[in-house]
Design a protein around this motif. Structure first.
Motif, PDB file in Angstrom:
ATOM      1  N   THR A  51       0.861  -1.179   0.000  1.00  0.00           N
ATOM      2  CA  THR A  51       0.000   0.000   0.000  1.00  0.00           C
ATOM      3  C   THR A  51       0.899   1.232   0.000  1.00  0.00           C
ATOM      4  O   THR A  51       2.083   1.143   0.327  1.00  0.00           O
ATOM      5  N   ASP A  52       0.338   2.363  -0.361  1.00  0.00           N
ATOM      6  CA  ASP A  52       1.122   3.604  -0.345  1.00  0.00           C
ATOM      7  C   ASP A  52       1.660   3.886   1.059  1.00  0.00           C
ATOM      8  O   ASP A  52       2.805   4.279   1.230  1.00  0.00           O
ATOM      9  N   SER A  53       0.833   3.661   2.070  1.00  0.00           N
ATOM     10  CA  SER A  53       1.231   3.911   3.448  1.00  0.00           C
ATOM     11  C   SER A  53       2.386   3.003   3.866  1.00  0.00           C
ATOM     12  O   SER A  53       3.367   3.456   4.457  1.00  0.00           O
ATOM     13  N   ALA A  54       2.288   1.715   3.554  1.00  0.00           N
ATOM     14  CA  ALA A  54       3.358   0.775   3.912  1.00  0.00           C
ATOM     15  C   ALA A  54       4.636   1.122   3.159  1.00  0.00           C
ATOM     16  O   ALA A  54       5.731   1.105   3.734  1.00  0.00           O
ATOM     17  N   LYS A  55       4.508   1.449   1.892  1.00  0.00           N
ATOM     18  CA  LYS A  55       5.694   1.786   1.091  1.00  0.00           C
ATOM     19  C   LYS A  55       6.415   2.998   1.674  1.00  0.00           C
ATOM     20  O   LYS A  55       7.636   2.991   1.830  1.00  0.00           O
ATOM     21  N   GLN A  56       5.674   4.040   2.017  1.00  0.00           N
ATOM     22  CA  GLN A  56       6.280   5.233   2.606  1.00  0.00           C
ATOM     23  C   GLN A  56       6.942   4.919   3.939  1.00  0.00           C
ATOM     24  O   GLN A  56       8.029   5.407   4.237  1.00  0.00           O
ATOM     25  N   SER A  57       6.296   4.087   4.748  1.00  0.00           N
ATOM     26  CA  SER A  57       6.847   3.739   6.056  1.00  0.00           C
ATOM     27  C   SER A  57       8.110   2.901   5.931  1.00  0.00           C
ATOM     28  O   SER A  57       9.085   3.113   6.662  1.00  0.00           O
ATOM     29  N   VAL A  58       8.119   1.948   5.012  1.00  0.00           N
ATOM     30  CA  VAL A  58       9.319   1.128   4.793  1.00  0.00           C
ATOM     31  C   VAL A  58      10.451   2.007   4.292  1.00  0.00           C
ATOM     32  O   VAL A  58      11.586   1.913   4.776  1.00  0.00           O
ATOM     33  N   GLU A  59      10.162   2.881   3.340  1.00  0.00           N
ATOM     34  CA  GLU A  59      11.199   3.786   2.819  1.00  0.00           C
ATOM     35  C   GLU A  59      11.751   4.680   3.925  1.00  0.00           C
ATOM     36  O   GLU A  59      12.957   4.903   4.003  1.00  0.00           O
ATOM     37  N   ARG A  60      10.887   5.162   4.793  1.00  0.00           N
ATOM     38  CA  ARG A  60      11.324   6.022   5.901  1.00  0.00           C
ATOM     39  C   ARG A  60      12.209   5.237   6.867  1.00  0.00           C
ATOM     40  O   ARG A  60      13.258   5.707   7.295  1.00  0.00           O
ATOM     41  N   LEU A  61      11.774   4.028   7.221  1.00  0.00           N
ATOM     42  CA  LEU A  61      12.550   3.188   8.123  1.00  0.00           C
ATOM     43  C   LEU A  61      13.949   2.922   7.561  1.00  0.00           C
ATOM     44  O   LEU A  61      14.949   3.087   8.255  1.00  0.00           O
ATOM     45  N   VAL A  62      14.013   2.535   6.315  1.00  0.00           N
ATOM     46  CA  VAL A  62      15.305   2.231   5.688  1.00  0.00           C
ATOM     47  C   VAL A  62      16.179   3.481   5.637  1.00  0.00           C
ATOM     48  O   VAL A  62      17.371   3.423   5.947  1.00  0.00           O
ATOM     49  N   SER A  63      15.589   4.610   5.317  1.00  0.00           N
ATOM     50  CA  SER A  63      16.352   5.864   5.261  1.00  0.00           C
ATOM     51  C   SER A  63      16.944   6.208   6.626  1.00  0.00           C
ATOM     52  O   SER A  63      18.117   6.577   6.732  1.00  0.00           O
ATOM     53  N   ILE A  64      16.134   6.078   7.671  1.00  0.00           N
ATOM     54  CA  ILE A  64      16.613   6.374   9.024  1.00  0.00           C
ATOM     55  C   ILE A  64      17.697   5.378   9.428  1.00  0.00           C
ATOM     56  O   ILE A  64      18.757   5.759   9.923  1.00  0.00           O
ATOM     57  N   ASP A  65      17.426   4.101   9.203  1.00  0.00           N
ATOM     58  CA  ASP A  65      18.389   3.074   9.594  1.00  0.00           C
ATOM     59  C   ASP A  65      19.720   3.213   8.865  1.00  0.00           C
ATOM     60  O   ASP A  65      20.774   2.976   9.443  1.00  0.00           O
ATOM     61  N   MET A  66      19.673   3.581   7.610  1.00  0.00           N
ATOM     62  CA  MET A  66      20.917   3.728   6.857  1.00  0.00           C
ATOM     63  C   MET A  66      21.769   4.860   7.414  1.00  0.00           C
ATOM     64  O   MET A  66      22.986   4.842   7.292  1.00  0.00           O
ATOM     65  N   GLY A  67      21.130   5.824   8.073  1.00  0.00           N
ATOM     66  CA  GLY A  67      21.862   6.925   8.668  1.00  0.00           C
ATOM     67  C   GLY A  67      22.340   6.659  10.081  1.00  0.00           C
ATOM     68  O   GLY A  67      23.379   7.149  10.494  1.00  0.00           O
ATOM     69  N   CYS A  68      21.596   5.839  10.820  1.00  0.00           N
ATOM     70  CA  CYS A  68      21.952   5.650  12.236  1.00  0.00           C
ATOM     71  C   CYS A  68      22.530   4.276  12.536  1.00  0.00           C
ATOM     72  O   CYS A  68      23.275   4.124  13.490  1.00  0.00           O
ATOM     73  N   CYS A  69      22.165   3.286  11.787  1.00  0.00           N
ATOM     74  CA  CYS A  69      22.624   1.910  12.045  1.00  0.00           C
ATOM     75  C   CYS A  69      23.291   1.368  10.788  1.00  0.00           C
ATOM     76  O   CYS A  69      22.764   0.467  10.119  1.00  0.00           O
ATOM     77  N   THR A  70      24.428   1.937  10.471  1.00  0.00           N
ATOM     78  CA  THR A  70      25.088   1.628   9.204  1.00  0.00           C
ATOM     79  C   THR A  70      25.620   0.203   9.128  1.00  0.00           C
ATOM     80  O   THR A  70      25.998  -0.246   8.049  1.00  0.00           O
ATOM     81  N   PHE A  71      25.614  -0.523  10.236  1.00  0.00           N
ATOM     82  CA  PHE A  71      26.047  -1.914  10.246  1.00  0.00           C
ATOM     83  C   PHE A  71      24.954  -2.860   9.749  1.00  0.00           C
ATOM     84  O   PHE A  71      25.191  -4.037   9.531  1.00  0.00           O
ATOM     85  N   LEU A  72      23.725  -2.339   9.564  1.00  0.00           N
ATOM     86  CA  LEU A  72      22.621  -3.142   9.045  1.00  0.00           C
ATOM     87  C   LEU A  72      22.548  -3.012   7.531  1.00  0.00           C
ATOM     88  O   LEU A  72      22.773  -1.946   6.975  1.00  0.00           O
ATOM     89  N   ASN A  73      22.207  -4.114   6.892  1.00  0.00           N
ATOM     90  CA  ASN A  73      22.001  -4.129   5.444  1.00  0.00           C
ATOM     91  C   ASN A  73      20.499  -4.238   5.194  1.00  0.00           C
ATOM     92  O   ASN A  73      19.821  -5.037   5.841  1.00  0.00           O
ATOM     93  N   HIS A  74      20.002  -3.451   4.268  1.00  0.00           N
ATOM     94  CA  HIS A  74      18.572  -3.432   3.966  1.00  0.00           C
ATOM     95  C   HIS A  74      18.361  -3.778   2.497  1.00  0.00           C
ATOM     96  O   HIS A  74      19.040  -3.224   1.633  1.00  0.00           O
ATOM     97  N   GLU A  75      17.411  -4.633   2.264  1.00  0.00           N
ATOM     98  CA  GLU A  75      17.006  -4.946   0.895  1.00  0.00           C
ATOM     99  C   GLU A  75      15.496  -4.835   0.830  1.00  0.00           C
ATOM    100  O   GLU A  75      14.787  -5.443   1.636  1.00  0.00           O
ATOM    101  N   VAL A  76      15.001  -4.040  -0.098  1.00  0.00           N
ATOM    102  CA  VAL A  76      13.564  -3.861  -0.277  1.00  0.00           C
ATOM    103  C   VAL A  76      13.200  -4.332  -1.676  1.00  0.00           C
ATOM    104  O   VAL A  76      13.795  -3.902  -2.664  1.00  0.00           O
ATOM    105  N   GLU A  77      12.239  -5.238  -1.734  1.00  0.00           N
ATOM    106  CA  GLU A  77      11.734  -5.728  -3.016  1.00  0.00           C
ATOM    107  C   GLU A  77      10.239  -5.431  -3.063  1.00  0.00           C
ATOM    108  O   GLU A  77       9.523  -5.705  -2.095  1.00  0.00           O
ATOM    109  N   THR A  78       9.784  -4.891  -4.167  1.00  0.00           N
ATOM    110  CA  THR A  78       8.370  -4.555  -4.319  1.00  0.00           C
ATOM    111  C   THR A  78       7.759  -5.442  -5.395  1.00  0.00           C
ATOM    112  O   THR A  78       8.296  -5.549  -6.501  1.00  0.00           O
ATOM    113  N   PHE A  79       6.654  -6.059  -5.044  1.00  0.00           N
ATOM    114  CA  PHE A  79       5.907  -6.904  -5.958  1.00  0.00           C
ATOM    115  C   PHE A  79       4.504  -6.325  -6.098  1.00  0.00           C
ATOM    116  O   PHE A  79       4.174  -5.343  -5.442  1.00  0.00           O
ATOM    117  N   ASP A  80       3.674  -6.913  -6.925  1.00  0.00           N
ATOM    118  CA  ASP A  80       2.325  -6.385  -7.143  1.00  0.00           C
ATOM    119  C   ASP A  80       1.549  -6.211  -5.837  1.00  0.00           C
ATOM    120  O   ASP A  80       0.955  -5.171  -5.596  1.00  0.00           O
TER     121      ASP A  80
END
Length: 111
Positions: A51-80
């Motif tokens: 959903t648009d809401s979930a997509k925005q929230s996942v993107e926000r989480l990954v953006s924050i984590d990439m800045g504060c927890c750089t030891f974590l690796n994130h992979e996001v895959e979007t399907f239908d």
């Protein structure tokens, strides 16, 4: 996905209060969209409704984590119908990557 744990310290750059605030926001925004979760040997995997809401929230989480927890690796895959977020790490960082799964299970009353 970056494997940067060998050179990156295992530490979150957010303060305790900011960390608690972001965890609460993560729970509030994403828990309603979780379809599946899986503990991985090197982290955790989440499947959300696409959903648009979930997509925005996942993107926000990954953006924050990439800045504060750089030891974590994130992979996001979007399907239908779904969005798959995989959070992994190496060494000592694995326990923190798996902590995402535990935090969401606690917020769903499954502890």
């Amino acid at each position: 996905m970056d494997n940067n744990t060998e050179t990156t310290p295992i530490a979150c750059a957010l303060t305790g209060e900011a960390q608690r605030s972001e965890t609460k926001r993560f729970r509030t925004e994403l828990v309603p969209h979780i379809l599946e979760r899986e503990l991985l040997v090197n982290g955790a995997k989440f499947v959300f409704s696409n959903t648009d809401s979930a997509k925005q929230s996942v993107e926000r989480l990954v953006s924050i984590d990439m800045g504060c927890c750089t030891f974590l690796n994130h992979e996001v895959e979007t399907f239908d119908d779904t969005i798959v977020l995989t959070v992994t790490s190496e060494g000592e960082g694995i326990a923190l990557a798996q902590q995402f799964l535990n935090e969401l299970e606690h917020s769903n009353g499954r502890c």
